[in-house]
Each structure stands twice: as C-alpha cells, then as structure tokens.
Design a protein around this motif. Sequence first.
Motif, short mmCIF file in Angstrom:
data_model
loop_
_atom_site.label_atom_id
_atom_site.label_comp_id
_atom_site.label_asym_id
_atom_site.label_seq_id
_atom_site.Cartn_x
_atom_site.Cartn_y
_atom_site.Cartn_z
N ASP A 1 -54.81 -50.91 17.13
CA ASP A 1 -54.13 -49.56 16.07
C ASP A 1 -53.73 -49.98 14.97
O ASP A 1 -53.65 -48.97 13.85
N LYS B 1 -38.40 -46.71 10.76
CA LYS B 1 -39.24 -45.90 11.71
C LYS B 1 -38.01 -45.54 12.73
O LYS B 1 -37.12 -46.18 12.99
N ARG C 1 -57.37 -52.38 21.89
CA ARG C 1 -56.52 -51.89 22.66
C ARG C 1 -56.87 -50.65 23.17
O ARG C 1 -57.81 -50.27 22.58
ZN LIG Z 1 -47.22 -50.10 17.31
#
Ligand SMILES: [Zn+2]
Length: 239
Positions: free
Chosen positions: A141, A57, A171
């Motif tokens: 998420d 990432k 969230r």
């Molecule tokens: Zn995250």
Amino acid sequence: MNNCLKPTRTVLMAVGSFNPPTNMHLRIFELAKDFLQKNDHEVLGGIISPVHDQYGKKGLVSANHRCTMLKLAVETSNWINVSEWETQQEGWSRTAESLQFHKKALNDVNSEYNWAKKIQGNLLDREFPLNINLKLLCGADLIESFAVPGLWKDEDIENIVSNYGLVVISRSGSNPQQFIYESDLLTRLQRNISIVPEWITNEISSTKIRRALGRGESVRYLTSDSVLNYIQTNRLYIQ
Ligand SMILES: [Zn+2]
Ligand SMILES: Nc1ncnc2c1ncn2[C@@H]1O[C@H](COP(=O)(O)OP(=O)(O)OP(=O)(O)O)[C@@H](O)[C@H]1O
Ligand SMILES: NC(=O)c1ccc[n+]([C@@H]2O[C@H](COP(=O)(O)O)[C@@H](O)[C@H]2O)c1
C-alpha cells in the motif's frame, strides 16, 4: 546483487505511523530479511522510524506513546531497532530526508545513536568505509501511495528507488507488479525493487486494531501483550 565475493551489507528501514504497532510490522522485517539473505545480502539490522506528530493523520496518538509501544514491541527481536529521529525534528520529514539521515548515521563510526552502534556492532570487521546500504521496507500500500497526486515528489521517488532500493511486501488488495508496470519511472528502476510475497497472508492493520479497541473488543495476539498492556494502562484508542 553484487559481483564481488562479499555479500552486500544491508539495513532495512520501515516508515509509518505505527499507531499502534502490530505483529505484522515485525513480520515484514522477518520476511524481507529471509528474502534478502537468499539473494546475496547480509542483513545487519532493521530500523523502525515512526512519523512525526505533525504528519497529522486522524487518530494519531503522540509520538511519545508510539515510540514507547514500538520499543516494547521490538523487545523480543535481537535485530529490529526503533529510531526516534523523525519524531524529534521540528516538523514532518520526507522519507527521502529520513533515509539520508539514517544512512549517514549508520556509516558514521562515531555515531551517537544507539541503533547505529548496535547495528555496526554486528559487523565482523569494522573496516572503513563501513559500506552499509539502507533499503526502504514497506507494504504494497505504501508504494501504491506514490501515485497519489502531490503526496510524493517524483525526484524523491527516483532518489529512494535508485539510491537506496525498495523491498515491498505484498498485501491483500494490492498488486505491486501491476503498479510498477503502470509507472514508467518504476519500470525503469525495477531492478532496485524487490517484491516479497507474503504466503501466510494476514489482514492485521493498525486501523483494525484501533477499531476493535474502540468497540471494546479483544486484540490479543494481534500485537504483543506488552503493547496491549501499555494501551490499556494509558487508555489509548478508546472513544
Ligand atoms: Zn497504513
Ligand atoms: N499486513 C501488512 N502486510 C504488509 N505490510 C504491512 C502490513 N501492515 C503494515 N504494513 C506496512 O507497515 C508499514 C507501516 O504501516 P502503518 O503504520 O501505516 O501500518 P498499518 O497497519 O497500515 O496502519 P494503518 O491501518 O493505520 O494505516 C507500511 O509500509 C505498511 O505497508
Ligand atoms: N513525500 C514523502 O516522503 C511521503 C509522502 C507520504 C507519506 N510518507 C511517509 O510514509 C509513511 C506513511 O505512513 P502511513 O501509511 O501510516 O500513513 C509515513 O512515514 C510518511 O512520512 C512520505
């Protein structure tokens, strides 16, 4: 829920980048533990399993740094542990593989892993089999990422939800109930998914901490001082 008198022995595991760890990463464990203990589970411990460097990432600092920061972050907890196993593999592990490994180690009385020994030590009796269940703990998420084409195998989602179980912390910006409703698979497996509302809502994320650090702004009280000192000493997240 179980039908016998003994509560279900449960361990919670969260996967992710933890780049860097935030106070919310620890909060989700506290929220999930409270919820499960009111619902007939004995929560024996928590495991944070940071992802391998090859997850790739953008902006991911090395697993070495992330593991050290996580160990500093959990110093104030007497029940949350860090497992470096994923980071020590040849490459990235699917979450289903990581859950399988951790559940096996937790139920192995001869396990060499410190987190397994510590969690097993919380059992009053060590009757065999230990019957420790492992659940995947995540923010809303992460469950929504199940819908990203090609990211998760359907068989892994089915395996994770039916053989382990999910605890999802709400969230802001996500609607896990609606997401489950829109998925036939998740609707079918719904009884293995607990949705825990976070009433004291909080927008802390690693992205926002990295952004603030990159701008030279304070992130104090969003993560522990020990993590913050480590970030500053090692000059992490500054462009
Ligand atoms: Zn995250
Ligand atoms: N504020 C929050 N509320 C609920 N869950 C959270 C929150 N912050 C992180 N999590 C959960 O913690 C786990 C690890 O997440 P991750 O390492 O991606 O943290 P993050 O703060 O979302 O980082 P990033 O911004 O880099 O994506 C995920 O399941 C994520 O949903
Ligand atoms: N197929 C899979 O098992 C799969 C797919 C995508 C992400 N994940 C995991 O979810 C986590 C996501 O972390 P981030 O939210 O930080 O990207 C990582 O631990 C990653 O390994 C697993």
